[in-house]
Scaffold this active site. Structure first.
Site, PDB file in Angstrom:
ATOM      1  CG  ASN A   1      -1.936   0.937   1.130  1.00  0.00           C
ATOM      2  OD1 ASN A   1      -2.048   2.058   0.463  1.00  0.00           O
ATOM      3  ND2 ASN A   1      -3.051   1.008   2.062  1.00  0.00           N
TER       4      ASN A   1
ATOM      5  NE  ARG B   1      -4.899   3.287  -1.477  1.00  0.00           N
ATOM      6  CZ  ARG B   1      -4.277   4.794  -1.321  1.00  0.00           C
ATOM      7  NH1 ARG B   1      -3.036   4.574  -1.186  1.00  0.00           N
ATOM      8  NH2 ARG B   1      -4.855   5.796  -1.498  1.00  0.00           N
TER       9      ARG B   1
ATOM     10  CG  HIS C   1     -10.559   7.368   1.408  1.00  0.00           C
ATOM     11  ND1 HIS C   1     -10.617   8.809   1.440  1.00  0.00           N
ATOM     12  CD2 HIS C   1      -9.075   7.631   1.167  1.00  0.00           C
ATOM     13  CE1 HIS C   1      -9.746   9.570   2.020  1.00  0.00           C
ATOM     14  NE2 HIS C   1      -8.619   8.731   1.709  1.00  0.00           N
TER      15      HIS C   1
ATOM     16  NE  ARG D   1      -5.225  15.203  -0.751  1.00  0.00           N
ATOM     17  CZ  ARG D   1      -5.401  13.795  -0.341  1.00  0.00           C
ATOM     18  NH1 ARG D   1      -6.903  13.481  -0.265  1.00  0.00           N
ATOM     19  NH2 ARG D   1      -4.562  13.079  -0.243  1.00  0.00           N
TER      20      ARG D   1
ATOM     21  CD  GLU E   1      -6.854   2.029   3.015  1.00  0.00           C
ATOM     22  OE1 GLU E   1      -7.639   2.759   2.174  1.00  0.00           O
ATOM     23  OE2 GLU E   1      -5.878   2.113   3.248  1.00  0.00           O
TER      24      GLU E   1
END
Length: 398
Positions: A7, A94, A183, A242, A385
């Site tokens: 990942n 990922r 996500h 962000r 994840e």
């Protein structure tokens, strides 16, 4: 079957080695500050039934070097967990952006590599790194199948009303400008966990992934109906660095009146805005501490952060035509009880009310924190994840 999950982020590389399908974690870790002088690798192994974590400093100029060090640690003659790379049957990666081409986990072929490369402009900070890790892993694990698991795949079938922008149709046809969402690996994992926990296969859920990056998703059953991130990961909720949603005219104003370049504005939105822009700090833990000490900017940033989440909760209840469960996950969602309380404050008229005692208990797996008198379940669900990627890898037909 041993499955290695990679990942990779812009300056980090998380890894986890599973024995599947039993989902036993043999080893896990993270390479951090890749490209910096202070680069290091944390690795956790099970020794005599107990997890032991060590930190090692390494020169990691790029992700290829990080991958090489990870493989060396996994195959270490004394402390390693595998004897040779041939033991690894699958390597799951990922990949942030799959565009409209990928709706599920995919075995990597030369054609898949080319398609990931074509999507570089859509995720310039991530897809190039993801592809590089794929290439390096193929060299280090020649006997293993390389599998790409796309962060956009869960949102692949968004309804057109949620996916499309009200701009001339040609820009969608020619440039594939639409909302893709991100996500997705995390949202898929936690909503599956919630459906099982509630024993409600068609549950109407709002999933809140609140970390350095933040997104909300409206999910019914196994389908994503809307999500806050769009064409890029900038839109939606306020994040660590962000901006989240912003009137595009603001950007035109800055470029016209201050002469800012597109590159400058891109850095402004991605690296210098959000909590960082509001407070000079991007980590919610630091902002919480400052707010407790009376810092007005930190207190305002927390209120704005929560307000934007509330706005999405309200709109997604409308999208779903009701709500069975509100889910909190990722770093802030899982560990910041005061932020969860702030988000849910004033939503009792929508059936959302936190139990302050349950909310304040230490995090131990999936748990309910709602008031028993309210119809909407509020769940804290640790995301995983890497496990979701491993599951998708072994689900691919042989």
């Amino acid at each position: 079957m041993k499955v290695l999950v990679i990942n990779a982020g812009s300056s980090s590389l998380k890894f986890r080695l599973f024995d599947m399908p039993g989902e036993q974690v043999l080893c896990s870790g993270i390479a951090e500050r890749i490209g910096e002088a202070e680069a290091s690798i944390h690795i956790t192994r099970s020794v005599n039934g107990k997890d032991q974590t060590t930190e090692q400093q390494h020169a990691l100029p790029d992700h290829a070097a990080a991958m090489q060090q990870v493989v060396s640690l996994l195959c270490h003659p004394e402390q390693g967990v595998i004897q040779s790379p041939e033991e690894v049957a699958l390597v799951g990666h990922r990949v942030v952006h799959g565009g409209e081409s990928f709706s599920s986990a995919t075995i990597v072929t030369p054609a898949v590599r080319e398609k990931i490369k074509e999507l570089f402009p859509f995720a310039p900070l991530h897809n190039p790194i993801n592809l590089r890790c794929l290439e390096v892993a193929a060299d280090f694990f020649p006997a293993a199948k390389q599998v790409a698991v796309f962060d956009t795949a869960f949102h692949h079938e968004l309804p057109p009303e949620a996916a499309r922008y009200a701009i001339p149709h040609a820009y969608y046809e020619q440039d594939k400008i639409r909302a893709y969402g991100f996500h997705g690996i995390s949202h898929k994992y936690v909503t599956e966990q919630a459906r099982d926990f509630l024993d409600l296969p068609q549950a109407k859920m709002i999933s809140l992934h609140l970390g350095n990056g933040c997104s909300a998703a409206a999910v019914e059953g196994a389908r994503s109906l809307d999500t806050s991130m769009g064409f890029s990961p900038v839109s939606g909720l306020v994040m660590g660095t962000r901006s989240g949603d912003i009137d595009p005219s603001v950007l035109l104003h800055l470029m016209t009146h201050h002469g800012y370049s597109t590159a400058y504005v891109d850095q402004l939105l991605n690296k210098r805005s959000g909590l960082q822009g509001l407070t000079g700090r991007h980590d919610m833990r630091d902002i919480d501490k400052a707010a407790e000490e009376g810092d007005g900017e930190a207190q305002f940033a927390r209120r704005l952060y929560a307000y934007r989440i509330k706005r999405y909760i309200g709109s997604y209840i409308a999208v779903l035509n009701g709500l069975d469960a509100l889910l909190f996950t990722a770093g802030v969602g899982e560990h910041d009880s005061s932020m969860r309380a702030l988000v849910c404050d004033g939503l009792s008229h929508l059936g959302i009310e936190i139990d302050p005692v349950l909310n304040g208990l230490p995090a131990t797996g999936i748990r309910a924190i709602h008031s028993g008198a309210r119809p909407v379940k509020i769940l804290v669900i640790p995301t995983n994840e890497e496990l979701e990627i491993a599951r998708q890898c072994i689900a691919i037909p042989a």
